[in-house]
Enzyme design. Sequence first.
Site, PDB file in Angstrom:
ATOM      1  N   ARG A  55      21.470  -3.697   3.609  1.00 35.75           N
ATOM      2  CA  ARG A  55      22.325  -3.265   2.495  1.00 35.75           C
ATOM      3  C   ARG A  55      23.816  -3.435   2.730  1.00 35.75           C
ATOM      4  NH1 ARG A  55      19.192   2.333   1.550  1.00 35.75           N
ATOM      5  NH2 ARG A  55      17.294   1.486   0.635  1.00 35.75           N
TER       6      ARG A  55
ATOM      7  N   SER B  46       8.467  12.109  -2.279  1.00 34.47           N
ATOM      8  CA  SER B  46       8.037  10.701  -2.331  1.00 34.47           C
ATOM      9  C   SER B  46       9.131   9.783  -1.806  1.00 34.47           C
ATOM     10  CB  SER B  46       7.633  10.299  -3.748  1.00 34.47           C
ATOM     11  OG  SER B  46       8.710  10.518  -4.640  1.00 34.47           O
TER      12      SER B  46
ATOM     13  N   THR C 241       0.820  -1.222   0.000  1.00 33.26           N
ATOM     14  CA  THR C 241       0.000   0.000   0.000  1.00 33.26           C
ATOM     15  C   THR C 241       0.852   1.270   0.000  1.00 33.26           C
ATOM     16  OG1 THR C 241      -0.079  -0.157   2.392  1.00 33.26           O
ATOM     17  CG2 THR C 241      -1.971  -1.071   1.188  1.00 33.26           C
ATOM     18  N   GLY C 242       2.154   1.134   0.086  1.00 29.01           N
ATOM     19  CA  GLY C 242       3.035   2.301   0.172  1.00 29.01           C
ATOM     20  C   GLY C 242       3.417   2.837  -1.197  1.00 29.01           C
TER      21      GLY C 242
ATOM     22  N   CYS D  49      17.673   5.099  -3.132  1.00 27.85           N
ATOM     23  CA  CYS D  49      17.254   5.695  -4.413  1.00 27.85           C
ATOM     24  C   CYS D  49      18.316   6.648  -4.980  1.00 27.85           C
ATOM     25  CB  CYS D  49      15.920   6.416  -4.250  1.00 27.85           C
ATOM     26  SG  CYS D  49      15.730   7.299  -2.695  1.00 27.85           S
TER      27      CYS D  49
ATOM     28  N   ARG E 223      16.198  17.805   0.746  1.00 29.30           N
ATOM     29  CA  ARG E 223      14.799  17.537   0.369  1.00 29.30           C
ATOM     30  C   ARG E 223      14.228  18.786  -0.277  1.00 29.30           C
ATOM     31  NH1 ARG E 223      13.248  12.584   0.222  1.00 29.30           N
ATOM     32  NH2 ARG E 223      13.472  12.122   2.431  1.00 29.30           N
TER      33      ARG E 223
ATOM     34  N   ARG F  38      -3.528  -2.526   9.572  1.00 30.63           N
ATOM     35  CA  ARG F  38      -4.405  -1.381   9.313  1.00 30.63           C
ATOM     36  C   ARG F  38      -5.007  -1.438   7.914  1.00 30.63           C
ATOM     37  NH1 ARG F  38       0.277   0.731  11.587  1.00 30.63           N
ATOM     38  NH2 ARG F  38       1.220   1.076   9.544  1.00 30.63           N
TER      39      ARG F  38
ATOM     40  N   HIS G 268      14.229  12.451  -8.229  1.00 28.39           N
ATOM     41  CA  HIS G 268      15.395  13.002  -7.538  1.00 28.39           C
ATOM     42  C   HIS G 268      16.368  13.572  -8.578  1.00 28.39           C
ATOM     43  CE1 HIS G 268      13.896  11.250  -3.976  1.00 28.39           C
ATOM     44  NE2 HIS G 268      14.820  10.344  -3.707  1.00 28.39           N
TER      45      HIS G 268
HETATM   46  N1  NAP Z   1      10.167   6.147  -1.504  1.00 30.69           N
HETATM   47  C1  NAP Z   1      11.330   5.923  -2.102  1.00 30.69           C
HETATM   48  O1  NAP Z   1      11.757   6.639  -3.033  1.00 30.69           O
HETATM   49  C2  NAP Z   1      12.176   4.770  -1.660  1.00 30.69           C
HETATM   50  C3  NAP Z   1      13.250   4.401  -2.466  1.00 30.69           C
HETATM   51  C4  NAP Z   1      14.043   3.334  -2.069  1.00 30.69           C
HETATM   52  C5  NAP Z   1      13.765   2.684  -0.897  1.00 30.69           C
HETATM   53  N2  NAP Z   1      12.698   3.065  -0.119  1.00 30.69           N
HETATM   54  C6  NAP Z   1      12.446   2.328   1.122  1.00 30.69           C
HETATM   55  O2  NAP Z   1      11.270   1.536   0.962  1.00 30.69           O
HETATM   56  C7  NAP Z   1      10.575   1.471   2.211  1.00 30.69           C
HETATM   57  C8  NAP Z   1       9.134   1.917   2.010  1.00 30.69           C
HETATM   58  O3  NAP Z   1       9.107   3.215   1.469  1.00 30.69           O
HETATM   59  P1  NAP Z   1       7.760   3.873   0.961  1.00 30.69           P
HETATM   60  O4  NAP Z   1       8.196   5.155   0.385  1.00 30.69           O
HETATM   61  O5  NAP Z   1       6.967   2.939   0.135  1.00 30.69           O
HETATM   62  O6  NAP Z   1       6.984   4.139   2.346  1.00 30.69           O
HETATM   63  P2  NAP Z   1       5.421   4.314   2.596  1.00 30.69           P
HETATM   64  O7  NAP Z   1       4.760   4.965   1.452  1.00 30.69           O
HETATM   65  O8  NAP Z   1       5.303   4.947   3.931  1.00 30.69           O
HETATM   66  O9  NAP Z   1       4.854   2.812   2.685  1.00 30.69           O
HETATM   67  C9  NAP Z   1       5.185   1.959   3.749  1.00 30.69           C
HETATM   68  C10 NAP Z   1       4.561   0.596   3.511  1.00 30.69           C
HETATM   69  O10 NAP Z   1       4.965  -0.269   4.566  1.00 30.69           O
HETATM   70  C11 NAP Z   1       3.816  -0.807   5.188  1.00 30.69           C
HETATM   71  N3  NAP Z   1       4.012  -1.014   6.606  1.00 30.69           N
HETATM   72  C12 NAP Z   1       4.259  -0.088   7.564  1.00 30.69           C
HETATM   73  N4  NAP Z   1       4.306  -0.680   8.780  1.00 30.69           N
HETATM   74  C13 NAP Z   1       4.091  -1.994   8.560  1.00 30.69           C
HETATM   75  C14 NAP Z   1       3.976  -3.125   9.413  1.00 30.69           C
HETATM   76  N5  NAP Z   1       4.120  -3.013  10.747  1.00 30.69           N
HETATM   77  N6  NAP Z   1       3.732  -4.335   8.858  1.00 30.69           N
HETATM   78  C15 NAP Z   1       3.559  -4.451   7.532  1.00 30.69           C
HETATM   79  N7  NAP Z   1       3.634  -3.425   6.669  1.00 30.69           N
HETATM   80  C16 NAP Z   1       3.897  -2.213   7.186  1.00 30.69           C
HETATM   81  C17 NAP Z   1       2.735   0.226   4.957  1.00 30.69           C
HETATM   82  O11 NAP Z   1       1.472  -0.393   5.114  1.00 30.69           O
HETATM   83  P3  NAP Z   1       0.192   0.425   5.683  1.00 30.69           P
HETATM   84  O12 NAP Z   1      -0.328   1.191   4.505  1.00 30.69           O
HETATM   85  O13 NAP Z   1      -0.712  -0.665   6.116  1.00 30.69           O
HETATM   86  O14 NAP Z   1       0.687   1.300   6.786  1.00 30.69           O
HETATM   87  C18 NAP Z   1       3.041   0.614   3.510  1.00 30.69           C
HETATM   88  O15 NAP Z   1       2.544  -0.367   2.642  1.00 30.69           O
HETATM   89  C19 NAP Z   1      11.375   2.325   3.190  1.00 30.69           C
HETATM   90  O16 NAP Z   1      12.230   1.475   3.925  1.00 30.69           O
HETATM   91  C20 NAP Z   1      12.166   3.232   2.304  1.00 30.69           C
HETATM   92  O17 NAP Z   1      13.367   3.647   2.894  1.00 30.69           O
HETATM   93  C21 NAP Z   1      11.899   4.079  -0.490  1.00 30.69           C
END
Ligand code: NAP
Length: 343
Positions: free
Chosen positions: A100, A161, A11-12, A131, A236, A39, A243
Site C-alpha cells: 500500500r 470479520s 476461502t477467506g 477497510c 475492535r 490445506r 465497521h
Molecule cells: N477482513 C477484512 O475486513 C479485510 C479488509 C481489507 C483487507 N483485508 C486483508 O485481506 C487479507 C485476508 O483477509 P481475510 O479477512 O479474508 O482473512 P481470512 O478469512 O483469514 O482468509 C485468509 C485467506 O488466505 C488464505 N491463505 C492463508 N495462508 C495462505 C498461504 N500460505 N497460501 C495461500 N493462501 C493462503 C487462506 O486460505 P486457507 O483457507 O487455505 O487457509 C484464506 O483463503 C488480509 O491481508 C487482510 O488484512 C481484510
Amino acid sequence: MSYKVAVVGATGAVGRELLKTLAERGFPVTEVVALASGRSAGQQISFGDRTVLKVRSLDAHDFAGTDLALFSPGAAISAIHAPRAVAAGCVVIDNTSHFRMEPDVPLVVPEVNAHALAGFRRRRIVANPNCSTIQLVVALKPLHGLARIRRVVVATYQSVSGAGKEGMDELFNQTKGSYVGDAPTSEQFTKTIAFNVIPHIDTFMDDGSTREEWKMAVETRKILDPDIAVIATCVRVPVFIGHAEAVHVEFESAISERQARSALQHAPGVIVSDRREDGGYVTPAECAGEDAVYISRLRRDPTVPHGLAFWCVSDNLRKGAALNAVQIAEEMHRQGLLAKQAA
Ligand SMILES: NC(=O)c1ccc[n+]([C@@H]2O[C@H](COP(=O)([O-])OP(=O)(O)OC[C@H]3O[C@@H](n4cnc5c(N)ncnc54)[C@H](OP(=O)(O)O)[C@@H]3O)[C@@H](O)[C@H]2O)c1
C-alpha cells in the site's frame, strides 16, 4: 473483452466476498480460478448461483494466461506471490497491507482517486486500502472539495470479520460458550471479545499508536491529500460485520452543516441516513451486505473554528475490501488498463 481471473485467498472472509461480488456485478470473466493454501486444495467453493469451483493450491499455481489476480491471502503471502503473478503477465489488485505505501503502487478508492490508476504500469500492482480507511475517505472526499480538511480525529468500532474468518469464529464461540459457562479462550484477539471492546488492532508502534491507526493516517494522506493530519483510535467490537467510525473533521475555512449534507447526499458511494429521532441513524448490523458508506449524526463541532462531526458505517468485507477491489478492476477495464493481457 473478458478476462481469466484468479482469486487468491478464495476461502477467506474477503475471498468469498470477492467471488460473490464478481458474480453479482457481472464482471466480464472467461474463467475464474480459486486459490488458497494447500490445506484447502480440492475444497469446493461457489462462484455465483450456478458455478462451483474447486480450490487450487497457490504454491503450485502457474499464473501464465491469467489476466487479473485479486489477492487477499495475507501480507506475507502477497509479498511472495503477487510479484510472481505479475512476472507471468498478470495485473494484481492486492487487498493486503503489503504494497500500500510503496510509492509506485497506486492505492485506490475509485470514488476518490481513480486517476491514480495511471501510475500502475510500472509495477502492474494496485493496492486496496485498509477497510477503515476506505469508508473514511469516501466520506471525506466530498467535504474536502468544499472546504479543505486540515485535521481528522476518528475513533473506530471495527467488527471481528476485519480479522478474517477465524476472528468471526472466535466471537461466535465465546458468545455461545458464555451461556454454558465455558471459560473464554482468546487466540485471534488479545482479550475476550464477546461482550467487550478492545482498543488494540494490529501491532504496537514506537509512538504508542497501533499499526491500524498508523495505516488510517498514512493511507488517507496518500489517497486524498498529503497535508491532512489524522489521529485515529482503532477499537475492535463484538460485531460480526460492519465497521463504524465516529469522525471529527476540522476545516481550513467555513463550511455549513447544510453544505456538507448536500455534498454528501450527492457523493458517489455515499448514502446519508440521518433523522434526529430514535433509530434515525445506521448501525453496522443494517449495513452488512450493502455497498454504500452510510453517514448519520452529521452535526457542527462547536469546539473548533470550522468543524463537523459525523457517524460513518460500512460493510468492511464489501466496500472495505471486495467491492472496492472489484470496482478498481471495473475502472481498469473501463480505462483499457486490463486490455493487454485480455483473451
Ligand atoms: N477482513 C477484512 O475486513 C479485510 C479488509 C481489507 C483487507 N483485508 C486483508 O485481506 C487479507 C485476508 O483477509 P481475510 O479477512 O479474508 O482473512 P481470512 O478469512 O483469514 O482468509 C485468509 C485467506 O488466505 C488464505 N491463505 C492463508 N495462508 C495462505 C498461504 N500460505 N497460501 C495461500 N493462501 C493462503 C487462506 O486460505 P486457507 O483457507 O487455505 O487457509 C484464506 O483463503 C488480509 O491481508 C487482510 O488484512 C481484510
